[in-house]
Design an enzyme around this catalytic site. Structure first.
Site, PDB file in Angstrom:
ATOM      1  CB  ILE A  82      -1.009   0.050   1.180  1.00  0.00           C
ATOM      2  CG1 ILE A  82      -0.320  -0.267   2.507  1.00  0.00           C
ATOM      3  CG2 ILE A  82      -2.173  -0.876   0.920  1.00  0.00           C
ATOM      4  CD1 ILE A  82      -1.243  -0.133   3.710  1.00  0.00           C
ATOM      5  N   GLY A  83       2.150   1.154   0.164  1.00  0.00           N
ATOM      6  CA  GLY A  83       2.929   2.393   0.106  1.00  0.00           C
ATOM      7  C   GLY A  83       4.367   2.193   0.505  1.00  0.00           C
ATOM      8  CD  GLU A  84       7.719   2.296  -2.138  1.00  0.00           C
ATOM      9  OE1 GLU A  84       8.537   1.830  -1.336  1.00  0.00           O
ATOM     10  OE2 GLU A  84       7.457   1.795  -3.242  1.00  0.00           O
ATOM     11  CE1 TYR A 115      12.936   5.428  10.390  1.00  0.00           C
ATOM     12  CE2 TYR A 115      10.555   5.519  10.638  1.00  0.00           C
ATOM     13  CZ  TYR A 115      11.816   6.004  10.937  1.00  0.00           C
ATOM     14  OH  TYR A 115      11.949   7.074  11.777  1.00  0.00           O
ATOM     15  N   GLY A 116      10.530   1.781   5.049  1.00  0.00           N
ATOM     16  CA  GLY A 116      10.424   0.587   4.215  1.00  0.00           C
ATOM     17  C   GLY A 116       9.036   0.444   3.627  1.00  0.00           C
ATOM     18  CB  VAL A 117       7.630  -2.176   1.420  1.00  0.00           C
ATOM     19  CG1 VAL A 117       6.325  -2.402   0.667  1.00  0.00           C
ATOM     20  CG2 VAL A 117       8.776  -1.990   0.434  1.00  0.00           C
ATOM     21  CB  VAL A 118       3.373   0.391   4.338  1.00  0.00           C
ATOM     22  CG1 VAL A 118       2.273   0.126   5.359  1.00  0.00           C
ATOM     23  CG2 VAL A 118       4.388   1.386   4.886  1.00  0.00           C
ATOM     24  CG  ASP A 159       9.383  12.424   9.929  1.00  0.00           C
ATOM     25  OD1 ASP A 159       9.502  13.554   9.406  1.00  0.00           O
ATOM     26  OD2 ASP A 159       9.365  11.378   9.269  1.00  0.00           O
TER      27      ASP A 159
END
Length: 303
Positions: free
Chosen positions: A10-12, A15-18, A128
């Site tokens: 579902i996304g980037e 910290y990494g791929v989601v 963040d």
């Protein structure tokens, strides 16, 4: 990991791929964040695992719940509750010439402050905050994602896909290289998000650290030791910075009333100890006409 099945990417994340995933036995839909770290050869540092495991204790209606921390080989997976929409996508979906309902702006801001206050009380910073990690559901609830991950993993300069991490919401003390910063950094970020809720546009959209600082200075004036004690001795402060006079916040954020602008100004005070806290912000007159009993945290606050 054998308890979960991946459904789709579902996304980037930072910290990494989601991935969207599902718990095999309960059917619960979850977000699975695969953490990729710079020093991957050594695997995930035990300090990071400890830090992030503590975040499972953060249980609040306005904080995205960390359900599980799983190791697979040298990869770390964080399993979160799933929400399908983030604030950036929602703002982008509002038709041109239209704006968010002022009462929804107020409700979202109050809920963000509730989540921040809850985490700050537990000595957890975000560091963040940005619209991409504020997640919303279809019932008017907004939740903060990725709280505490910055301390566990650091804030990378670039996402692992080499996309630059946005500076638009970053507090001036961070941009100026302050070695010590605290809860006011999250209040600054929330202030910039507040302005964006009202206008649909980022308040300070710099494309480098110096451009980011100068955009802030042009609006709020170039800070010096008079308005912000010791700012001139911060590592990245230069006496050669152009000396801008304070401009007008109200001309940049037209959709806020007098109380809204007053609260925004207090959230964007340069000197961090003088910046309004999340708790103080929640008692600001801007929120006087908000029915807090309908908000998701009402039950735990005894409103």
């Amino acid at each position: 990991m054998e308890d979960y099945v991946k459904i789709e990417k579902i996304g980037e994340g930072t910290y990494g791929v989601v991935y969207k995933g599902r718990h095999k036995s309960t059917g619960q839909v979850v977000a699975m964040k695969k953490i990729r770290l710079e020093s991957e050869e050594e695997g995930v540092p035990s300090t990071a695992v400890r830090e992030v495991s503590l975040l499972q204790e953060l249980k609040h209606p306005n904080v995205v719940r960390l359900l599980d921390v799983l190791m697979q080989e040298s990869r770390l997976y964080l399993i979160f509750e799933f929400l399908s929409m983030d604030l950036k996508k929602y703002l982008d979906s509002i038709p041109s010439g239209q704006y968010m309902d002022p009462m929804l702006v107020k409700s979202y801001l109050y809920q963000i402050l509730e989540g921040i206050y809850f985490c700050h009380r537990r000595r957890v910073l975000h560091r963040d905050l940005k619209p991409q990690n504020l997640l919303i559901d279809n019932k008017g609830v907004i939740k903060l994602a990725d709280f505490g991950l910055a301390r566990a993993f650091g804030v990378p300069v670039r996402v692992y896909t080499h996309e630059v991490v946005t500076l638009w919401y970053r507090a001036p003390e961070v941009l100026l290289g302050s070695p010590r910063y605290s809860t006011p950094v999250d209040v600054w970020s929330t202030g910039t998000i507040f302005a964006e809720l009202a206008t649909k546009k980022p308040l300070f959209h710099g494309d480098s650290e110096i451009d980011q600082l100068f955009r802030i200075f042009r609006t709020l004036g170039t800070p010096n030791n008079d308005v912000w004690p010791d700012v001139e001795s911060l590592p990245d402060y230069k006496n050669t910075f152009p000396k801008w006079m304070e401009g007008s916040l109200s001309s940049m954020v037209k959709n806020l009333d007098k109380n809204g602008l007053d609260l925004l100004a207090k959230m964007l005070i340069y000197n961090p100890p003088k910046r309004i806290s999340a708790r103080e912000a929640m008692t600001h007159p801007y929120f006087d006409d908000l029915d807090k009993s309908t908000l998701p945290a009402a039950c735990i606050n005894g409103v």
